[in-house]
Design a protein around this motif. Structure first.
Motif, PDB file in Angstrom:
ATOM      1  N   LEU A   1       0.842  -1.205   0.000  1.00 35.69           N
ATOM      2  CA  LEU A   1       0.000   0.000   0.000  1.00 35.69           C
ATOM      3  C   LEU A   1       0.874   1.250   0.000  1.00 35.69           C
ATOM      4  O   LEU A   1       0.632   2.212  -0.741  1.00 35.69           O
ATOM      5  N   ALA A   2       1.913   1.222   0.841  1.00 40.04           N
ATOM      6  CA  ALA A   2       2.812   2.373   0.960  1.00 40.04           C
ATOM      7  C   ALA A   2       3.529   2.636  -0.362  1.00 40.04           C
ATOM      8  O   ALA A   2       3.748   3.790  -0.742  1.00 40.04           O
ATOM      9  N   ILE A   3       3.876   1.548  -1.068  1.00 37.29           N
ATOM     10  CA  ILE A   3       4.553   1.712  -2.358  1.00 37.29           C
ATOM     11  C   ILE A   3       3.619   2.423  -3.330  1.00 37.29           C
ATOM     12  O   ILE A   3       4.008   3.354  -4.031  1.00 37.29           O
TER      13      ILE A   3
ATOM     14  N   GLY B   1      11.447   4.072  -6.934  1.00 38.50           N
ATOM     15  CA  GLY B   1      10.313   4.147  -7.845  1.00 38.50           C
ATOM     16  C   GLY B   1      10.429   3.112  -8.944  1.00 38.50           C
ATOM     17  O   GLY B   1      11.449   2.445  -9.083  1.00 38.50           O
ATOM     18  N   PRO B   2       9.325   2.921  -9.722  1.00 39.47           N
ATOM     19  CA  PRO B   2       9.306   1.859 -10.725  1.00 39.47           C
ATOM     20  C   PRO B   2      10.251   2.113 -11.893  1.00 39.47           C
ATOM     21  O   PRO B   2      10.783   3.203 -12.047  1.00 39.47           O
ATOM     22  N   GLY B   3      10.442   1.085 -12.707  1.00 43.29           N
ATOM     23  CA  GLY B   3      11.284   1.192 -13.902  1.00 43.29           C
ATOM     24  C   GLY B   3      12.364   0.129 -13.919  1.00 43.29           C
ATOM     25  O   GLY B   3      12.849  -0.279 -12.864  1.00 43.29           O
TER      26      GLY B   3
ATOM     27  N   LEU C   1       6.622  -2.445  -9.281  1.00 41.71           N
ATOM     28  CA  LEU C   1       7.862  -1.707  -9.037  1.00 41.71           C
ATOM     29  C   LEU C   1       8.900  -1.921 -10.125  1.00 41.71           C
ATOM     30  O   LEU C   1       9.958  -1.330 -10.110  1.00 41.71           O
ATOM     31  N   GLY C   2       8.597  -2.807 -11.068  1.00 43.58           N
ATOM     32  CA  GLY C   2       9.617  -3.127 -12.065  1.00 43.58           C
ATOM     33  C   GLY C   2       9.311  -2.448 -13.390  1.00 43.58           C
ATOM     34  O   GLY C   2       9.057  -1.248 -13.447  1.00 43.58           O
ATOM     35  N   VAL C   3       9.337  -3.272 -14.431  1.00 36.78           N
ATOM     36  CA  VAL C   3       9.055  -2.797 -15.781  1.00 36.78           C
ATOM     37  C   VAL C   3       7.672  -2.151 -15.822  1.00 36.78           C
ATOM     38  O   VAL C   3       6.736  -2.621 -15.179  1.00 36.78           O
TER      39      VAL C   3
END
Lengths: 312, 295
Positions: A270-272, B155-157, B239-241
């Protein structure tokens, strides 16, 4: 031995401090200004500066770290950006749920893993060993989040036996257990594989030692030989059990996300999503502390079981 | 009876003892499980590599009317996903992404970790303490948690996934490389080389690296399976691609809502992760046995 225990305790302190530095650094790893998330887009420069000052972001990093650490050791993990609730409260509730799940899955994995590993070792090279070793390889290779989805497809969607999501709402024990069944199995797979492999190789090592041959030569019953082997393979196994229990706590993030189990993993997830860095920090710090203390406990326990370790 | 010397022919028939690598190859050639796993791995790698040429459809082109088609269709043999995109094509393209995201961190960790481990092991003293205690700090986190902590903050990517997973695996490689270096450093031939005036670099290159690369490489190979599961797991958490790219973990995540409509197709990306990770595990197990390296 007590000296070893004392030294081991002292050694845990720099590790914990190091971990806290990593967690502290997370705020500054995050792209953009650390307070951008809490500020309205049209905030004036003075407002931004004022908030920065209020949060202490205008001070040098080491000072910020020490102040933060001072708050953390008193149990103040800050406030959630999303809910404005104290992070420690959210973490406490979530940790309780995660501990229950970690305990049940560990119990399952320990029992099945040890049985499988011993079975394989005592039937080395035979069909039973191949089957047990095969199950172990599957256990360490399977992505547990996928295993969770497969369990939902089979037991919730197709058979409609067990609930797919969340924890019990009405508080009954049976209901709670039914909600816990699938995440427990999914989470138990990896440690089951790891433990089975470690137990097998530990037992094989002991079986290859001369004293086992001597025991057999003097005509000791098979059952008694077995006890000797188990005793000697125990210290190595206990290390792995302790580590795996810790991994269960940290590793449950993905499984909790699949099952919406309201534990630390779900909170983290959730935090993410909300980019709620204080919650992210809080959860990770608490779990890491737990993990370090658990490792400490395992090391100490091990020296009591096998005092030879303390002498190294 | 008098002692009869062995006839000359016999000893030549038995031949000189096989070299180490020939022995390893000989053992591998007889290990059926490893061979099969290796073949599967090769197939996965080649099909991922050739995805642009062998994928029957555009992996990102969907059709609303063709959502969640079952497997076994003529135009879409593995069905379609929740946006009507061809699953076979997406799995092929997704394999590229997952393999890159899973393999790169282990390669980076192998390179960086070996260098750090050898330096720490060979230098000893304060350098060793500094490097190894720093690595210990990362051991305060279970692998999944560390990956999520760093990825969650960054962050994602894909680049952030690679960074966070490299940080997960570097300390592990350093530990193995360091303990191997310390072990080899204590052996007599290193002392002999040093006594005969060999410099630090020749010793490192000819004596240390030559003897520790094998075990470290095998250890790194055991980590690939975990790395793939974690890389796909990060994508699974978002969180990835980033979408719309095809990646197995991300596909599993977006298809997860559709299990009530079609139970088979959503399971496919996870099956791909599972098979790949298991093949890597079996190959590294076989390699370890053939090279007689104890874990």
């Amino acid at each position: 031995m007590w000296r070893y225990v004392g030294r081991r305790l002292v050694l845990a302190i720099p590790t914990l401090l190091g971990a806290s530095i990593i967690v502290f650094a997370m705020v500054h790893l995050a792209p953009g200004d650390p307070i951008a998330a809490v500020m309205p887009v049209d905030a004036s420069k003075e407002q931004v500066e004022a908030v920065k000052k209020a949060y202490g972001f205008d001070q040098p990093l080491p000072v910020q770290y020490l102040k933060w650490l001072g708050r953390v050791v008193t149990g103040d993990l800050g406030k959630s950006i999303a809910t404005r609730r104290a992070v420690i409260l959210d973490v406490r509730d979530a940790l309780a749920n995660s501990l229950v799940l970690a305990a049940s899955s560990s119990l399952m994995a320990f029992v099945a893993g040890i049985a499988l590993g011993l079975l394989a070792a005592f039937r080395q090279g035979r069909a039973l060993d191949k089957i047990a070793s095969g199950i172990a390889v599957i256990g360490v290779s399977v992505p547990h989040y996928w295993a969770g989805i497969i369990l939902i497809i089979i037991f919730s969607v197709q058979l409609n036996w067990l609930p797919a999501m969340g924890a019990a709402s009405d508080g009954g024990v049976v209901d709670y257990a039914r909600h816990m069944a699938l995440p427990t199995i999914a989470l138990a797979l990896i440690p089951l594989g790891v433990i089975a492999r470690v137990v097998r190789s530990a037992a094989l090592d002991v079986l290859a030692q001369e004293f086992v041959l001597a025991l057999r030569a003097k005509g000791l019953a098979h059952r008694r030989v077995f006890t000797h082997v188990v005793k000697n393979a125990a210290p190595q196994t206990i290390t792995v059990l302790g580590l795996q229990f810790g991994f269960q706590l940290g590793g449950s993030v993905l499984v909790e996300a699949v099952f919406s189990w309201p534990g630390t993993g779900y909170l983290l997830n959730l935090a993410i999503f909300q980019r709620d860095i204080p919650v992210l920090q809080g959860v990770i710090l608490v779990l890491a502390t737990f993990f370090v203390l658990l490792n400490l406990l395992v090391d100490v326990l091990q020296t009591f079981i096998d005092p030879r370790i303390a002498r190294h | 009876m008098s002692v009869v010397a062995l006839p000359q022919e016999v000893s030549t028939v038995a031949g000189a003892p096989m070299s180490y690598w020939r022995t390893v190859a000989w053992r591998l050639a007889r290990d059926r499980a490893t061979l099969v796993a290796g073949a599967i791995l090769l197939l996965i790698a080649v099909s991922a590599l050739l995805a642009p040429w062998i994928a029957p459809h555009d992996p990102n082109a969907g059709s609303i009317r063709l959502r969640l088609a079952p497997i076994g269709g003529a135009t879409h043999p593995l069905g379609t996903d929740e946006q009507g995109r061809d699953m076979l094509s997406r799995l092929l393209w997704g394999g590229r992404m997952t393999l890159v995201a899973g393999l790169t961190p282990v390669v980076v960790a192998f390179l960086v970790g070996t260098v750090l481990g050898v330096i720490a092991g060979y230098a000893g003293g304060l350098t060793n303490t500094l490097v190894m205690r720093t690595m210990d700090v990362f051991y305060a986190f279970p692998a999944v948690l560390l990956a999520i902590a760093i990825s969650g903050a960054l962050g994602p990517g894909l680049p952030n996934t690679l960074i966070s997973l490299s940080i997960v695996f570097i300390p592990r490689v350093v530990r193995v490389a360091e303990s191997a270096t310390v072990q080899v450093k204590g052996l007599e031939f290193v002392a002999a080389a040093r006594a005969s005036g060999a410099g630090v670099w020749p010793i490192l290159r000819h004596h240390l690296l030559a003897n520790i690369l094998g075990p470290v490489l095998v250890f790194a190979s055991t980590q690939v399976s975990l790395s793939i599961i974690l890389a796909a797991g990060l994508s699974f958490l978002g969180l990835g691609v980033t979408p719309p790219a095809a990646e197995w973990g991300l596909m599993l995540n977006t298809l997860r809502q559709s299990i009530y409509v079609n139970a088979i197709v959503p399971a496919l990306p996870g099956l791909a992760i599972f098979v790949t990770s298991m093949a890597f595990n079996l190959v590294s197990d076989g390699l370890r046995d053939a090279m007689e390296i104890r874990s």
